[in-house]
Design a protein around this motif. Structure first.
Motif, PDB file in Angstrom:
ATOM      1  N   GLU A  41      22.469 -14.592 -39.046  1.00 52.93           N
ATOM      2  CA  GLU A  41      21.608 -15.311 -39.262  1.00 52.93           C
ATOM      3  C   GLU A  41      20.854 -15.724 -38.102  1.00 52.93           C
ATOM      4  O   GLU A  41      21.582 -15.686 -36.883  1.00 52.93           O
ATOM      5  N   TYR A  47      20.216 -20.914 -32.451  1.00 48.99           N
ATOM      6  CA  TYR A  47      19.809 -22.122 -32.987  1.00 48.99           C
ATOM      7  C   TYR A  47      19.195 -23.051 -32.132  1.00 48.99           C
ATOM      8  O   TYR A  47      19.607 -24.241 -31.850  1.00 48.99           O
ATOM      9  N   LYS A 110      15.896 -19.564 -46.608  1.00 51.99           N
ATOM     10  CA  LYS A 110      17.318 -20.369 -46.913  1.00 51.99           C
ATOM     11  C   LYS A 110      16.997 -21.612 -47.698  1.00 51.99           C
ATOM     12  O   LYS A 110      16.175 -22.458 -47.234  1.00 51.99           O
ATOM     13  N   PHE A 114      21.339 -27.178 -43.231  1.00 52.83           N
ATOM     14  CA  PHE A 114      22.675 -27.641 -42.783  1.00 52.83           C
ATOM     15  C   PHE A 114      22.466 -28.898 -41.956  1.00 52.83           C
ATOM     16  O   PHE A 114      22.229 -28.774 -40.841  1.00 52.83           O
ATOM     17  N   MET A 117      24.029 -29.851 -38.382  1.00 48.43           N
ATOM     18  CA  MET A 117      23.407 -29.166 -37.208  1.00 48.43           C
ATOM     19  C   MET A 117      21.923 -29.157 -37.030  1.00 48.43           C
ATOM     20  O   MET A 117      21.140 -28.408 -36.598  1.00 48.43           O
ATOM     21  N   GLU A 119      19.511 -28.826 -39.269  1.00 52.46           N
ATOM     22  CA  GLU A 119      18.708 -27.852 -39.796  1.00 52.46           C
ATOM     23  C   GLU A 119      17.358 -28.430 -40.448  1.00 52.46           C
ATOM     24  O   GLU A 119      16.093 -28.129 -40.392  1.00 52.46           O
ATOM     25  N   CYS A 144      24.292 -18.205 -44.766  1.00 50.20           N
ATOM     26  CA  CYS A 144      25.297 -19.248 -44.370  1.00 50.20           C
ATOM     27  C   CYS A 144      25.761 -20.550 -45.273  1.00 50.20           C
ATOM     28  O   CYS A 144      26.594 -20.372 -46.163  1.00 50.20           O
ATOM     29  N   TYR A 145      25.214 -21.792 -44.857  1.00 54.05           N
ATOM     30  CA  TYR A 145      25.555 -23.039 -46.018  1.00 54.05           C
ATOM     31  C   TYR A 145      25.661 -22.721 -47.167  1.00 54.05           C
ATOM     32  O   TYR A 145      26.117 -23.426 -48.274  1.00 54.05           O
ATOM     33  N   ARG A 148      28.425 -22.666 -49.637  1.00 53.95           N
ATOM     34  CA  ARG A 148      29.229 -24.022 -50.368  1.00 53.95           C
ATOM     35  C   ARG A 148      28.573 -24.495 -51.304  1.00 53.95           C
ATOM     36  O   ARG A 148      28.896 -25.476 -51.929  1.00 53.95           O
ATOM     37  N   GLU A 169      25.731 -18.187 -39.116  1.00 55.01           N
ATOM     38  CA  GLU A 169      26.013 -18.685 -37.867  1.00 55.01           C
ATOM     39  C   GLU A 169      27.364 -19.405 -38.052  1.00 55.01           C
ATOM     40  O   GLU A 169      26.765 -20.678 -37.981  1.00 55.01           O
ATOM     41  N   TRP A 170      28.192 -19.129 -38.571  1.00 57.11           N
ATOM     42  CA  TRP A 170      29.388 -19.962 -38.966  1.00 57.11           C
ATOM     43  C   TRP A 170      30.164 -20.515 -37.757  1.00 57.11           C
ATOM     44  O   TRP A 170      30.819 -19.696 -36.987  1.00 57.11           O
ATOM     45  N   PRO A 171      30.419 -21.730 -37.395  1.00 59.49           N
ATOM     46  CA  PRO A 171      31.228 -22.137 -36.305  1.00 59.49           C
ATOM     47  C   PRO A 171      32.652 -22.183 -36.287  1.00 59.49           C
ATOM     48  O   PRO A 171      33.194 -22.306 -37.551  1.00 59.49           O
ATOM     49  N   ARG A 174      35.181 -24.289 -38.567  1.00 56.16           N
ATOM     50  CA  ARG A 174      35.225 -24.201 -39.961  1.00 56.16           C
ATOM     51  C   ARG A 174      35.793 -22.745 -40.426  1.00 56.16           C
ATOM     52  O   ARG A 174      35.280 -22.393 -41.553  1.00 56.16           O
TER      53      ARG A 174
END
Ligand SMILES: O=C(O)CCC(=O)C(=O)O
Length: 259
Positions: A41, A47, A110, A114, A117, A119, A144-145, A148, A169-171, A174
């Motif tokens: 991403e 970011y 997208k 999110f 962060m 967004e 990404c998000y 969910r 870009e998943w931290p 989590r």
């Protein structure tokens, strides 16, 4: 279908540096003759949201020209992750997909931004699904998000998508959610999940890596660690039909009861 995922550490707010790294990695990945290459991403900018308006790619045009020429040069499909794309001052988080001829095969903005962060403060959400054909197979692109939101993923597989390409870009904090959500999306949709995350750090986050390819039974075909790497795996598309025949979820759904 042989798929290669390019998991790398995105240079913060530096599109030129990221184009150079991606060119190098696509050249290296192409040596194994994959059918498709997937990127993470927001790989041109990371970011860097506060400067995004200024460093976003106008209309996605620079990325389009750059990736199209690589797709043509190596005769490979490229699901080019997502980039910040600007139009009239609005920025979207846009996935671009190219076929082996370098033609644009699909795009997706997208949908779910999110908040954790920020967004939603800097990006506009999309308004259309991310369905596209690759070598005759219907695929879906998600960012990404989005993973969910099982109802959004189902909206794509209910229309026939057999492979989900997910860029992220998943931290790291989590990571357990990333793995569980991806495996669940594969099992409940009886489809392949091909998910490319970034690695490394930006000023606010450490990212998880752990890009993965998962089959329609939920088994992991391959999984990266936390470092930069090209992760490659084989997808046997017959497996989608096999699993869907064994447990016919799509025939057994009762959508009229779900609202
Ligand atoms: O849902 C999460 O935990 C991470 C989502 C995210 O980082 C994103 O959508 O950019």
């Amino acid at each position: 279908m042989r798929v290669s995922l390019i998991q790398f550490d995105i240079a913060f707010g530096n599109p030129e540096a990221n184009y150079a790294v991606v060119e190098k990695y696509i050249h290296a990945a192409a040596a194994a003759k994959p059918d498709c290459i997937l990127l993470p991403e927001l790989w041109t900018t990371g970011y860097d949201l506060t400067r995004l308006k200024h460093i976003a790619d106008p209309g996605g045009q620079a990325t389009l020209t750059f990736i199209a020429s690589l797709a043509r040069r190596y005769k490979v499909n490229i699901v080019a992750g997502s980039v910040a794309s600007s139009t009239d001052g609005n920025v979207t988080n846009r996935m671009l997909v190219f076929n082996r001829e370098g033609e644009l095969a699909g795009e997706y903005n997208k949908l779910h931004l999110f908040r954790l962060m920020d967004e939603h403060l800097y990006l506009q959400p999309g308004a259309a699904k991310g369905l596209f054909p690759l070598d005759g197979t219907l695929c879906a692109g998600l960012i990404c998000y989005d993973i969910r939101f099982p109802e959004w993923v189902r909206a794509h597989t209910a229309q026939g998508a057999e492979v989900l390409f997910i860029s992220a870009e998943w931290p790291l904090p989590r990571l357990a959610h990333w793995r569980a959500l991806l495996i669940s999306r594969a099992i409940e949709n009886q489809c392949f999940v091909v998910a490319c995350n970034r690695t490394g750090n930006d000023p606010a986050n450490t990212f998880a890596g752990h890009s993965m390819i998962i089959d329609p039974w939920g088994d992991i075909i391959c999984e990266a660690g936390q470092s930069e790497e090209i992760l490659s795996g084989e997808i046997d598309l017959h497996k989608v039909r096999e699993v869907r025949e064994q447990i016919p979820i799509f025939s057994d759904r009762r959508p009229h009861m779900y609202e």
